[in-house]
Scaffold this active site. Structure first.
Site, short mmCIF file in Angstrom:
data_model
loop_
_atom_site.label_atom_id
_atom_site.label_comp_id
_atom_site.label_asym_id
_atom_site.label_seq_id
_atom_site.Cartn_x
_atom_site.Cartn_y
_atom_site.Cartn_z
CD GLU A 57 -2.28 1.34 0.20
OE1 GLU A 57 -2.92 1.17 1.13
OE2 GLU A 57 -2.62 0.68 -0.94
CG HIS A 96 -6.90 1.06 3.92
ND1 HIS A 96 -7.21 1.81 2.71
CD2 HIS A 96 -5.93 0.40 4.03
CE1 HIS A 96 -5.83 1.21 2.15
NE2 HIS A 96 -5.20 0.43 2.77
CG HIS A 153 -0.67 -0.65 4.75
ND1 HIS A 153 -0.68 -2.03 4.41
CD2 HIS A 153 -1.64 0.06 4.31
CE1 HIS A 153 -1.62 -2.12 3.60
NE2 HIS A 153 -2.53 -1.09 3.40
CO CO Z 1 -3.73 -0.42 1.96
#
Ligand code: CO
Length: 134
Positions: free
Chosen positions: A130, A7, A79
């Site tokens: 991440e 994502h 992020h």
């Molecule tokens: Co995230």
């Protein structure tokens, strides 16, 4: 080592407006807002054919998103998340190469209930990364 883009997370100052824009203007499949008190965010998930967008808005006093929005009042990419098969071995490899893992370095349970680590943006071209074990 890294796999799919899981994502892209975008911090937004107005969650309802951002969700409506993705649904009505961009024509995306947009979910209902979900409070995630453990992470200090309210999230709207946008499902795309090849990945997801997460619209993030601060929740509570100590939200990690609040400072970001203070610096970026109109919002911005917060992020990006890449998938890995084994979070511990990914983390160990990155630490051995000199990258900094945020927090105490241990994998935490992320917003999807899976183990995640965050990597320092200064080590990755200004981008907070991440890693999520899938
Ligand atoms: Co995230």
């Amino acid at each position: 080592m890294i796999g799919r883009l899981n994502h892209v997370a975008i911090a937004v100052p107005d969650l309802a407006a951002a969700a409506a824009q993705y649904r009505d203007t961009l024509g995306a499949k947009v979910g209902a807002p979900q409070d995630e008190p453990d992470h200090g965010v309210t999230v709207v998930f946008v499902d795309l054919p090849n990945t997801k967008i997460e619209l993030l808005h601060p929740l509570g006093e100590d939200s990690p998103i609040a400072g970001f929005l203070a610096k970026n009042p109109s919002g911005g990419i917060h992020h990006i998340c890449y998938e890995v098969e084994d979070i511990e071995s990914a983390r160990d490899r990155l630490v051995a190469s000199g990258a900094r893992v945020l927090g105490d370095g241990a994998a935490k349970t992320g917003a999807h209930g899976k183990p995640v680590v965050f990597l320092h943006p200064k080590d990755f071209n200004g981008c907070l990364i991440e890693l999520e074990q899938v």
